[in-house]
Scaffold this active site. Structure first.
Site, PDB file in Angstrom:
ATOM      1  N   ASP A   1       1.972  -1.645  -8.944  1.00 48.82           N
ATOM      2  CA  ASP A   1       1.330  -2.723  -8.178  1.00 48.82           C
ATOM      3  C   ASP A   1      -0.136  -2.802  -8.602  1.00 48.82           C
ATOM      4  O   ASP A   1      -0.771  -1.766  -8.846  1.00 48.82           O
ATOM      5  CB  ASP A   1       1.419  -2.464  -6.672  1.00 48.82           C
ATOM      6  CG  ASP A   1       1.268  -3.751  -5.856  1.00 48.82           C
ATOM      7  OD1 ASP A   1       0.266  -4.469  -6.057  1.00 48.82           O
ATOM      8  OD2 ASP A   1       2.150  -4.034  -5.029  1.00 48.82           O
TER       9      ASP A   1
ATOM     10  N   PRO B   1       0.800  -1.241   0.000  1.00 47.06           N
ATOM     11  CA  PRO B   1       0.000   0.000   0.000  1.00 47.06           C
ATOM     12  C   PRO B   1       0.827   1.284   0.000  1.00 47.06           C
ATOM     13  O   PRO B   1       0.271   2.380   0.021  1.00 47.06           O
ATOM     14  CB  PRO B   1      -0.787  -0.114   1.312  1.00 47.06           C
ATOM     15  CG  PRO B   1       0.153  -0.855   2.228  1.00 47.06           C
ATOM     16  CD  PRO B   1       0.864  -1.855   1.346  1.00 47.06           C
TER      17      PRO B   1
ATOM     18  N   LYS C   1      13.911 -12.305  -0.597  1.00 48.50           N
ATOM     19  CA  LYS C   1      13.244 -13.210   0.334  1.00 48.50           C
ATOM     20  C   LYS C   1      13.969 -14.556   0.281  1.00 48.50           C
ATOM     21  O   LYS C   1      14.046 -15.192  -0.778  1.00 48.50           O
ATOM     22  CB  LYS C   1      11.777 -13.390  -0.049  1.00 48.50           C
ATOM     23  CG  LYS C   1      11.053 -12.077  -0.321  1.00 48.50           C
ATOM     24  CD  LYS C   1      11.018 -11.156   0.884  1.00 48.50           C
ATOM     25  CE  LYS C   1      10.319  -9.852   0.543  1.00 48.50           C
ATOM     26  NZ  LYS C   1      10.260  -8.908   1.671  1.00 48.50           N
TER      27      LYS C   1
END
Length: 358
Positions: A243, A225, A308
């Site tokens: 996004d 966000p 990640k």
């Protein structure tokens, strides 16, 4: 002054659960600079120790290895062997005796504990000891403002502690390697702290003003966000936020963000941008390949991105991503600075920084 101790225990803070990766990294780095020894690491401790075979080997390692190049190490210092059975009635006196045996003066002291739930229970003890220890060291003439070393302690419990020396010019500027950042109330998500810390770590001092100039354009891949976008806007950058998810309304109301709905990995900018930032939960090799593509095609000059990590072979995964980016840069005839760090606000990930030379 008593007979000097041997500083042959290299004590390293790390994120709890990453002791194995920290041990693998420091073992490799020590071998590369000619320091032999062995790692002692226990999962969940939040620290590990590399025991050097050479006299003062830990001190030599800190002189030959650049702390800024270490990935999984938050903080480090060269210590004597673990001090056990410290007398509860006079811990300060016993610690001063050890400090005297280190044969140096100290600019200051840092009394720390592992960053674990068990370690945090020692924070009160660390605070309690700091003032009288500093006063006793000053009385004995062991503190000197111009000294280049810091007396570093790591308490494991009330009667056991590592005691040693840290070089202020080659360590983290923050106690335990943890910057004290406050969560901004206006930021859309806590992920904002990751980019805030990354900018502090990779762009220290005047590099922030030099490389992150207000009025320039950045691209945030996987932006929603808007935690990372918010950090860029606060520094005066305009942002293309890529996004498919919704962006924070207040952030969009700034007029400095263009929301581009699309796939982050296939997105191509309309022109060259000053910064690429990316925090996407995907395979690390895919992110590394994307960063390499942006750099070699000249789409961006600099990038901050998260990798990640898998559950196993995490150190190997980071090194593979490093090799992928470095080889792409070299094949393109470019020169670049590439660094990685597992930041305090990272979890099962590391943060990368890439800056292509002009």
């Amino acid at each position: 002054m008593s007979e000097p101790y041997s500083l042959n225990h290299l004590v390293l803070h790390c994120r709890a659960g990453f002791e194995k990766e920290c041990a693998a990294e420091i073992s490799e780095c020590a071998a590369m600079v000619g320091i032999s020894g062995y790692a002692k690491a226990k999962p969940g401790d939040g620290y590990m120790v590399y025991v050097c075979h050479q006299h003062n080997g830990a001190l030599q390692a800190m002189e030959r290895i650049a702390f800024d190049q270490l990935i999984f190490v938050r903080q480090w210092f060269a210590s004597v062997s673990l001090q056990e059975q410290l007398p509860v009635e006079d811990r300060v006196g016993a610690l001063v005796m050890v400090a005297d045996g280190l044969a140096t003066r100290f600019s200051d002291i840092s009394v720390e504990h592992p960053d674990t739930n068990e370690g945090k229970a020692l924070s009160k003890l660390c605070r309690k000891i700091s003032h009288p220890l500093r006063a006793s060291l000053a009385k004995k003439g062991l503190l000197k403002a111009s000294a280049k070393s810091r007396l570093q302690l790591l308490f494991l419990d009330g009667q056991r502690a590592f005691v040693g020396v840290a070089r202020e010019a080659n360590q983290s500027p923050w106690p335990m390697g943890i910057p004290r950042l406050k969560m901004p109330r206006q930021a859309p998500s806590r992920a904002t702290l990751k980019l805030d810390e990354a900018i502090l770590w990779f762009l220290r001092d005047d590099r922030q003003q030099e490389l992150m100039k207000a009025g320039t354009l950045a691209v945030d891949l996987g932006a929603a966000p808007g935690g990372w976008t918010w950090q860029l806007v606060q520094r005066g950058l305009y942002v293309d936020a890529v996004d498919n998810g919704p962006m924070d309304k207040d952030l969009m109301d700034t007029g400095m963000v263009a929301h581009v709905r699309g796939d982050a990995y296939t997105y191509q900018p309309k022109g060259n941008v000053s910064w690429l930032v990316c925090d996407i939960a995907d395979k690390p090799a895919r992110t590394a390949d994307m960063v390499a593509r942006w750099a070699t095609k000249g789409w961006c000059k600099r990038a901050i991105f998260n990798l990640k990590l898998p559950m196993k072979q995490r150190y190997t995964a980071v090194q593979s991503c490093r090799t992928l980016i470095e080889e792409a840069i070299q094949q393109s005839g470019l020169k670049a600075e590439l660094r990685f760090k597992q930041l305090y606000h990272d979890r099962e990930e590391v943060t990368g920084f890439l800056a292509v030379s002009d």
